[in-house]
Design a protein around this motif. Sequence first.
Motif, PDB file in Angstrom:
ATOM      1  N   VAL A 258       0.611  -1.247  -0.305  1.00 30.48           N
ATOM      2  CA  VAL A 258      -0.037   0.153   0.278  1.00 30.48           C
ATOM      3  C   VAL A 258       0.616   1.051  -0.031  1.00 30.48           C
ATOM      4  O   VAL A 258       0.851   1.890  -1.091  1.00 30.48           O
ATOM      5  N   GLY A 259       2.079   1.341   0.928  1.00 28.75           N
ATOM      6  CA  GLY A 259       2.757   2.458   0.974  1.00 28.75           C
ATOM      7  C   GLY A 259       3.788   2.729  -0.652  1.00 28.75           C
ATOM      8  O   GLY A 259       3.941   4.015  -0.681  1.00 28.75           O
ATOM      9  N   GLY A 260       4.624   1.693  -1.018  1.00 34.99           N
ATOM     10  CA  GLY A 260       4.890   1.548  -2.221  1.00 34.99           C
ATOM     11  C   GLY A 260       6.029   0.383  -1.713  1.00 34.99           C
ATOM     12  O   GLY A 260       6.892   1.073  -1.351  1.00 34.99           O
ATOM     13  N   ALA A 267       6.611   2.216   3.515  1.00 36.16           N
ATOM     14  CA  ALA A 267       5.738   1.244   4.222  1.00 36.16           C
ATOM     15  C   ALA A 267       5.693   1.614   5.455  1.00 36.16           C
ATOM     16  O   ALA A 267       4.534   1.580   6.596  1.00 36.16           O
ATOM     17  N   VAL A 268       5.976   2.595   6.261  1.00 34.87           N
ATOM     18  CA  VAL A 268       5.537   3.159   7.751  1.00 34.87           C
ATOM     19  C   VAL A 268       4.003   4.413   7.138  1.00 34.87           C
ATOM     20  O   VAL A 268       3.371   3.331   7.935  1.00 34.87           O
ATOM     21  N   GLY A 329       1.922   1.539  -5.378  1.00 32.09           N
ATOM     22  CA  GLY A 329       1.357   2.263  -4.187  1.00 32.09           C
ATOM     23  C   GLY A 329       1.228   3.995  -4.013  1.00 32.09           C
ATOM     24  O   GLY A 329       1.524   4.038  -4.807  1.00 32.09           O
ATOM     25  N   ILE A 330       0.837   3.959  -2.756  1.00 30.29           N
ATOM     26  CA  ILE A 330       0.852   5.728  -2.139  1.00 30.29           C
ATOM     27  C   ILE A 330       1.832   6.502  -2.669  1.00 30.29           C
ATOM     28  O   ILE A 330       1.943   7.860  -3.412  1.00 30.29           O
ATOM     29  N   PHE A 331       2.981   5.756  -2.163  1.00 33.53           N
ATOM     30  CA  PHE A 331       4.703   6.776  -2.709  1.00 33.53           C
ATOM     31  C   PHE A 331       5.459   6.122  -3.788  1.00 33.53           C
ATOM     32  O   PHE A 331       6.143   6.486  -4.200  1.00 33.53           O
ATOM     33  N   ARG A 332       4.708   5.498  -4.963  1.00 26.42           N
ATOM     34  CA  ARG A 332       4.813   5.314  -5.855  1.00 26.42           C
ATOM     35  C   ARG A 332       6.723   4.287  -6.130  1.00 26.42           C
ATOM     36  O   ARG A 332       7.121   5.040  -6.318  1.00 26.42           O
TER      37      ARG A 332
END
Length: 336
Positions: A258-260, A267-268, A329-332
């Motif tokens: 999800v974070g990328g 990850a955080v 993910g969110i942060f590519r």
Amino acid sequence: MEILNALALLSNFLVIPALAYGSQLALGALGVTLIYGILRFSNFAHGEMMAFGTMTVILVTWFLQAQGISLGFLPTELLALPFGILGTVLLALGTDRIVYRFHRAKKSPPVIFLIVSLAVMFFYSGLIRFIIGPDDRNMGDGARFIFTAREFREWSGLDEGIALRTTQGITVVVTLICVAALFWFLNRTRAGKSMRAYSDNEDLALLSGVNPERVVLIAWTLAAALATIAGTMYGLDKTFKPFIYLQLLLPIFASAIVGGLGSPIGAVAGGFVIAFSEITVTFAYKRVLTYLTPGDYVPDGLVQLLSTEYKFAVSFVILVVVLLVRPTGIFRGQSV
């Protein structure tokens, strides 16, 4: 006053548990994303690595307690944590030397590494049950609460209280320290910059003189340390169950993706997204609505979207949606 009671209720049973759980997932996801960024495969043995580190911490804690050594109001496990990290680092480096290094030399495709990590996961699982057994183990001594719900009620005058367990406070503080230290290492040190260069472009990093084996060694060391800390924090917050770390693999991978995948900051962020989603969806809102609705209205049911038994299903649904809509993910990060 009724709104404050509702907020206190939400803080006590939703926000604080989600912060602690999110911290644990973030630490676990950081280990997964480091290995993926450097070695280009999803390490399915990461959950069992967390279990091994936690088991080592428990064994050392038992020894320290038998010698009459403790940390007073803090859990003795914190004293045993460096030994657990050392044991897990040795295990990870030994596994890399015996198993993964062979496949790196053969330049095996990522799917082979993934299958090998499954075999390693089963080996770790059997080893842990052989050493400590399959039973649950209670962790944590010292003071149980930083402040209790009763103390908060007496201080605030509210009907609802907020309790902060020592393990929850320790988990959040330890996570902040670990994340800050990791980001400092990756951005400020030569070894960290070498890891980032190797992760961004392996061929260019090799031409620049980066030693790949040293990068791999540091990656496994960091992943093992983060796995031990994450597992120990989870065990302190809940309890040590050898099987639970296998189940945790789903929310941890969901957090990383999800974070990328490959993005430490992703990850955080992913850890807290998954934690708040799981707890928000499975939280029973009956008492909160009782405070927020006018008159003496009381909902008939628990007003719960999903039973807590299915909380891991929330991670699975989010994971599927992200893979379909935004695989980076969110942060590519790197797509799966």
